[in-house]
Write a protein that holds these residues in place. Structure first.
Motif, PDB file in Angstrom:
ATOM      1  N   PRO A 163      -0.673   4.324  -5.816  1.00  0.00           N
ATOM      2  CA  PRO A 163      -1.361   3.883  -4.608  1.00  0.00           C
ATOM      3  C   PRO A 163      -2.634   3.090  -4.884  1.00  0.00           C
ATOM      4  CG  PRO A 163      -1.343   6.294  -4.800  1.00  0.00           C
ATOM      5  CD  PRO A 163      -0.449   5.770  -5.840  1.00  0.00           C
ATOM      6  N   GLN A 164      -3.316   3.404  -5.993  1.00  0.00           N
ATOM      7  CA  GLN A 164      -4.588   2.701  -6.241  1.00  0.00           C
ATOM      8  C   GLN A 164      -4.372   1.208  -6.422  1.00  0.00           C
ATOM      9  OE1 GLN A 164      -3.331   4.914  -8.498  1.00  0.00           O
ATOM     10  NE2 GLN A 164      -4.219   6.750  -7.633  1.00  0.00           N
ATOM     11  N   LEU A 219      -4.415  -1.049  -3.234  1.00  0.00           N
ATOM     12  CA  LEU A 219      -5.503  -0.758  -2.313  1.00  0.00           C
ATOM     13  C   LEU A 219      -6.030  -1.993  -1.577  1.00  0.00           C
ATOM     14  CD1 LEU A 219      -6.336   2.035  -1.893  1.00  0.00           C
ATOM     15  CD2 LEU A 219      -8.312   1.682  -3.327  1.00  0.00           C
ATOM     16  N   TYR A 255      -0.052   4.423   7.255  1.00  0.00           N
ATOM     17  CA  TYR A 255       0.056   4.220   5.812  1.00  0.00           C
ATOM     18  C   TYR A 255       0.738   5.414   5.149  1.00  0.00           C
ATOM     19  CZ  TYR A 255      -0.982   4.273   0.944  1.00  0.00           C
ATOM     20  OH  TYR A 255      -0.841   4.384  -0.414  1.00  0.00           O
ATOM     21  N   ASN A 256       0.335   6.634   5.540  1.00  0.00           N
ATOM     22  CA  ASN A 256       0.970   7.827   4.972  1.00  0.00           C
ATOM     23  C   ASN A 256       2.475   7.783   5.190  1.00  0.00           C
ATOM     24  OD1 ASN A 256      -1.245   9.145   3.921  1.00  0.00           O
ATOM     25  ND2 ASN A 256      -1.715  10.222   5.829  1.00  0.00           N
ATOM     26  N   PHE A 312       4.007   5.209   2.913  1.00  0.00           N
ATOM     27  CA  PHE A 312       3.972   5.565   1.493  1.00  0.00           C
ATOM     28  C   PHE A 312       4.941   6.691   1.167  1.00  0.00           C
ATOM     29  CE2 PHE A 312       2.256   7.641  -2.283  1.00  0.00           C
ATOM     30  CZ  PHE A 312       2.189   6.551  -3.125  1.00  0.00           C
ATOM     31  N   TYR A 313       5.130   7.655   2.087  1.00  0.00           N
ATOM     32  CA  TYR A 313       5.975   8.799   1.745  1.00  0.00           C
ATOM     33  C   TYR A 313       7.413   8.663   2.226  1.00  0.00           C
ATOM     34  CZ  TYR A 313       1.852  11.097  -0.041  1.00  0.00           C
ATOM     35  OH  TYR A 313       0.754  11.408  -0.785  1.00  0.00           O
ATOM     36  N   ASP A 340      -4.781  14.362  -0.421  1.00  0.00           N
ATOM     37  CA  ASP A 340      -4.962  12.963  -0.797  1.00  0.00           C
ATOM     38  C   ASP A 340      -6.447  12.618  -0.788  1.00  0.00           C
ATOM     39  OD1 ASP A 340      -4.520  10.394  -1.467  1.00  0.00           O
ATOM     40  OD2 ASP A 340      -3.779   9.742   0.486  1.00  0.00           O
ATOM     41  N   ASN A 397      -6.970   7.304  -0.510  1.00  0.00           N
ATOM     42  CA  ASN A 397      -6.605   6.574   0.704  1.00  0.00           C
ATOM     43  C   ASN A 397      -7.471   6.931   1.911  1.00  0.00           C
ATOM     44  OD1 ASN A 397      -4.413   4.940  -0.348  1.00  0.00           O
ATOM     45  ND2 ASN A 397      -3.471   6.928  -0.737  1.00  0.00           N
ATOM     46  N   LEU A 437       3.789  -0.841   2.969  1.00  0.00           N
ATOM     47  CA  LEU A 437       3.949  -0.702   1.528  1.00  0.00           C
ATOM     48  C   LEU A 437       4.504  -1.976   0.902  1.00  0.00           C
ATOM     49  CD1 LEU A 437       3.140   1.660  -0.197  1.00  0.00           C
ATOM     50  CD2 LEU A 437       5.527   2.155  -0.549  1.00  0.00           C
TER      51      LEU A 437
END
Lengths: 445, 277, 290
Positions: free
Chosen positions: B119-120, B123, B145-146, B149-150, B210, B213, C24
């Protein structure tokens, strides 16, 4: 066709969510566009806000250290609010374990959330990014000694009125006495002799640490010799007139390398960090601690059973010379601030209000650089530093500070690597110093 | 007799490992109740005779940090993110498991590539995207975003599980004239409970814990989660271990309580849900 | 499939993929775009640099070193965690009071954030930390867990192992419970001893759990960042810089976003190739064994 309908529904879902976002968070949501509108007419926005009687809120990024505590900032903010009831100040602080708030500020800048007032940032970087407000040279600014020195292309972007000597060696007077040392060293040779005497008594002569402290110690021990003879060294480095592999740098690195090879530095140095090494010195576990003037603030508040003295880092021929910052850092204002007047007022308050000024100087053991310098109640050690400062020519920077020009970004990380490699036993100095040149060439933009 | 010996042998391995895993928790817990000097003098002892709650009182609520506010934000962000993730990805995985065409294969590959990105690394581009959508510094931005991302992880768990369920179930329902939505929600979704349980567990843990983020996306608007909050409160140079331990205990307490409370479901959900992934 | 089914499937699928693309995929594509520029991330001006960043990264020694460190941590952590995971899952695969206790305990390290864990371990392992104070009081030498370059890498690896082992044990435990008992009965009649039972039944039957655990550990360790950022800052002298850490450091503190983007793209490509190869291999192995 049906597929597109699905996408449409999703888009609506997302936009509903984002709509909620902009409503509930409207106060905080600052897009860069809105920001720049405000700049084009700086006064209208703020007057409007005051006319309706609603307090204006400015966001202030603080820089919290063991000396400049959260309480220090909050206390000053309270006072500022009491004097300026129309202005609210919200304090934020960077989240990460880093030597400066720059990275945090960069992300905030990318997102349009750059704080109205920032402190301790690398000014040049944010001027390049077009993020800082030009500060008008008014009567208040003109009270600052040599404020022109920090100007970039003839414009001032930061408010700072301080002198911060950095190339100092603090020493434990009790341990010096035990080793029969009566005179502080001025030359490299004397430094080595002093360390030898201490080591012979089983005393750890010098203290350093891992992280940024290693690079810092290396820099103040070596570069006072270099910049003593060339006060625009970084500018010359940009012009390719000088190099880190020049004979003078190699010789200076050799001096540091010798101190390491002879085992004069504390064992386990790379395993401890800045806070820990400070404690080691205050507990009497080492005789000499090369560090900037801010250490004297910690010293003043520490309980210990010995006195601390100070001398300037030795040079090859014994010339007394100090490296450090003059009017560096301090406070700067965002170019995109919605309330530039209030922000500027706050920035000036934090640096120039006599009480705030003295508080800042005292908290971080800095010295006033106003034309009529303010004196604060200094400890005996701080008075010693003050006298060193009076007896020495104007300072230049080192490490990541200005020496004629500001060096390439992140050079301090490379200094750290060089110093840590030497501490780890790598003695190939020409290769190590070449890595600084290499870093420089790759990172100049 | 032989069994007892073997059992003893078992514990010979398992006990030291448990201790290894527990020691750090023990240290954080006991030292949170000691003064700074006691921590340095005897870090491993129980604070029986000199127990103090000062560390908690001092560090739970300060001008710049309020643990209760942080709990609120964390619960909101975690709860909404996980609920939406389950809703969205369970249906999505149903489609992946039941339909096969080139478009879906490409999508599946794209999702897998998302599993590998730290994730970094994204950014700054992420910040640009969120800012362009006006979602920066909002809980909504962080929640979306969560979810993004997941999605790969959750899909990974669900698809594997749905594929093990017989298609005959949906086909017989289909003959009865049920829509795909009905088939999924009333017939399949209840059967996915083990997978849902393990997904919920992991997503809750990860989103609650987390760090980077929330720091960036919530920005300076005054919203902070428990994890970002304690980092702010502990700060950069702290060796005030008394405060550090107290804050670590406060930050982890809800997750530990939840875990102890739901332990049986935790392990069951994992053991049934994860293997099939 | 009729029209209404197609409509249902499309609406079930669209929200997820849309959010994924927005939050993403688009950032990843932007990152790739940045890698062809010469941009510092903040300045208003930039220009195209073509492949210059990629060429430079190819010759970058620090990057190669970080790649080596990352691979070391990944390989060691993956092997050790899976070895321990299988061993302890087999030991735990029994009913009993203690079994429940062990299971709960093994999950503990997963409950804490890396930030909290970092603080706790730092207080224990640092040079002036609790463990070293104890060693000194016993008259032993202090150990430089974070100050010695080799030891620092091992410490980071150890902590990665510490934090993941419990979770992997639970995965294997689940795998063990799905093995039908009848299989063991059959070989017991043939007089197979415990080791033979493990070798010929348990281990092959664990193949799906093995695949999942290996992939999980592999992708997780390849992006090792948090522990390094909290505990060593990449030091001493860059010894613990992983790729992810370097990408962030180059992008932020050296102010070279475009160069760091090219490192990130390299990383993405390397991890993807290795992960896909590993997955394909492990899936084939499953088919062969089951």
């Amino acid at each position: 066709m049906k597929k597109w309908l699905g996408i449409l529904v999703t888009t609506m879902l997302v936009s509903v969510l984002s709509a909620c976002g902009s409503n509930s968070g409207s106060e905080a949501t600052k897009s860069p566009e809105k920001g720049s509108e405000a700049t084009s007419s700086p006064t209208s926005g703020s007057e409007g806000a005051q006319a309706t009687g609603e307090p204006v809120e400015i966001v202030f990024q603080s820089w919290v250290t063991p000396n400049l505590t959260a309480e220090y900032y909050d206390g000053l903010i309270e006072r500022f609010k009491a004097e300026n009831p129309g202005i609210k100040v919200k304090r934020i602080q960077p989240p990460a374990n880093e030597g400066s708030p720059d990275n945090y500020l960069k992300t905030l800048l990318a997102s349009g959330d750059f704080p109205d007032v920032v402190t301790n940032a690398t000014i040049q970087m944010f001027v390049d990014a077009d993020a800082l407000l030009e500060i008008p040279i008014d009567d208040e600014i003109q009270k600052i000694n040599n404020y022109e020195a920090e100007m970039i292309d003839g414009k001032l972007y930061n408010i700072s009125a301080i002198r911060q000597p950095q190339s100092l060696v603090f020493y434990n007077k009790k341990l010096f006495e035990q080793a029969g040392i009566t005179e502080t060293p001025k030359t490299w040779a004397e430094m080595e002799a002093t360390a030898e005497k201490l080591a012979a008594k089983g005393i750890t002569p010098l203290l350093t640490a891992g992280d940024w402290t290693a690079g810092f110690t290396f820099s103040i021990l070596t570069s006072s010799e270099i910049y003593n003879h060339n006060r625009t060294w970084y500018a010359d480095r940009y012009d390719e007139k000088v190099k880190f592999t020049d004979a003078n740098w190699i010789e200076a690195a050799e001096y540091y390398n010798n101190l390491v090879r002879k085992g004069y530095f504390n064992k386990g140095a790379l395993s401890i960090d800045y806070t820990a090494v400070e404690q080691e010195f205050l507990k009497g576990k080492g005789a000499m601690y090369p560090m900037g003037s801010w250490f004297s603030a910690a010293e003043a508040g520490a309980e210990k059973d010995f006195e601390v003295g100070v001398f300037a880092t030795p040079t090859k021929d014994g010339t007394q010379y100090l490296l450090g910052g003059e009017n560096a850092g301090g406070y700067a204002v965002s170019k995109n601030s919605k309330h530039p007047e209030e922000a500027l007022k706050f920035a000036k308050f934090m640096m120039l209000d006599p009480e705030a000024h003295k508080g800042y100087l005292k908290a971080d053991a800095l010295f006033s650089n106003l034309k009529e310098p303010l004196k604060w109640d200094m400890s005996p050690l701080q008075t010693e530093i003050y006298n060193l400062l009076l007896n020495n020519p104007p300072m230049v920077g080192h490490l990541n500070n200005k020496v004629g020009r500001v060096p390439v970004a992140g050079i301090q990380d490379q200094y750290n690597k060089v110093a840590q490699n030497i501490l780890l036993g790598d003695s190939d100095l020409s290769k190590l110093m070449a890595s600084l040149d290499d870093y420089w060439n790759k990172n100049k933009q | 007799m032989k069994n007892t010996v073997r059992n003893g042998f078992r514990h010979l391995f398992l006990l030291p490992l448990s201790i290894m895993l527990l020691v750090p928790f023990y240290i954080a817990l006991v030292n949170a109740f000691k003064t700074k000097n006691d921590i340095l003098a005897s870090p491993f002892s129980l604070p029986i005779d000199r127990m103090t709650f000062d560390n908690f009182i001092r560090s739970a609520v300060t001008p710049s940090f309020n643990i209760f506010k942080a709990y609120g934000t964390s619960i909101l962000i975690t709860g909404v993110s996980v609920a939406l993730l389950i809703l969205i990805t369970s249906m999505m995985s149903f489609v992946f498991a039941r339909l096969h065409n080139r478009f879906l294969s490409v999508c599946y590959l794209l999702l897998l590539s998302g599993l590998m990105i730290p994730p970094q690394v994204i950014l700054i581009p992420l910040v640009k995207v969120l800012a362009a959508l006006g979602l920066m510094f909002t809980p909504q931005g962080l929640i979306l975003y969560n979810i993004g991302f997941y999605i790969p992880f959750t899909v990974f768990i669900y698809v594997g599980f749905i594929r093990t369920l017989s298609r005959e179930l949906d086909e017989s329902a289909k003959i009865d004239g049920a829509s795909q939505y009905r088939i999924f929600w009333s017939i399949l979704f209840p059967l996915l409970r083990p997978a849902t349980a393990s997904a919920v567990i992991f997503l809750c843990l990860w989103i609650w814990n987390d760090f980077i983020n929330p720091v960036i996306i919530l920005g300076s608007t005054g919203n902070y989660t428990v994890t970002t909050g304690i980092f702010q409160a502990v700060g950069q140079y702290s060796t005030n271990w008394d405060d550090v331990f107290a804050l670590v205990v406060l930050a982890s307490a809800p997750i530990f309580l939840l875990y102890l409370f739901m332990q049986r479901h935790f392990i069951a959900g994992l053991t049934e849900g994860s293997v099939k992934g | 499939m009729n029209k209404s089914d197609r409509w249902s499937f499309a609406t079930m699928f669209a929200p997820g993929i849309l959010i994924y693309v927005c939050f993403l995929l688009v950032p990843i594509l932007l990152l790739i775009y940045y890698s062809f520029l010469n941009w510092n991330g903040v300045s208003p001006s930039y220009h195209f640099a073509g492949l210059a960043n990629y060429m430079e990264a190819f010759r970058d020694e620090a990057f190669r070193r970080a790649l080596g460190v990352t691979l070391f941590i990944t390989v060691v952590a993956t092997v050790v965690v899976n070895g321990l995971g299988i061993l302890f899952a087999v030991l735990l695969n029994k009913k009993g009071k203690m079994t429940n206790f062990y299971r709960s305990v093994f999950f503990f390290p997963l409950l804490l954030s890396t930030v909290s864990i970092g603080f706790i371990w730092k207080s224990i392992l640092s040079y002036n930390g609790l463990l070293n104070n104890l060693l000194e009081s016993w008259g032993l030498e202090r150990i430089e867990f974070f100050g010695n370059p080799d030891l620092a890498v091992l410490t980071i690896t150890f902590l990665a192992i510490w934090q993941s082992t419990g979770f992997i044990i639970v995965i294997y435990l689940a795998g063990l419970q799905s093995i039908p008992g009848s299989l063991y009965e059959a070989v017991k009649i043939d007089g197979a001893n415990r080791w033979q039972q493990f070798r010929h039944i348990t281990f092959p039957m664990l193949a799906p759990s093995f695949t999942m655990s290996v992939i999980f550990m592999f992708t997780g360790s390849m992006r090792e960042y948090d522990r390094v950022a909290v505990l060593t800052y990449g030091g001493p002298a860059g010894a613990t810089e992983t790729i992810a850490y370097q990408v962030v450091k180059v992008g932020f503190s050296a102010n070279r976003l475009s160069y760091s983007a090219s490192l990130a793209v390299y990383m993405l490509v390397i991890v993807s190739i290795l992960a896909v190869t590993l997955t394909v291999y492990l899936r084939r192995r499953e088919e062969r064994l089951l």
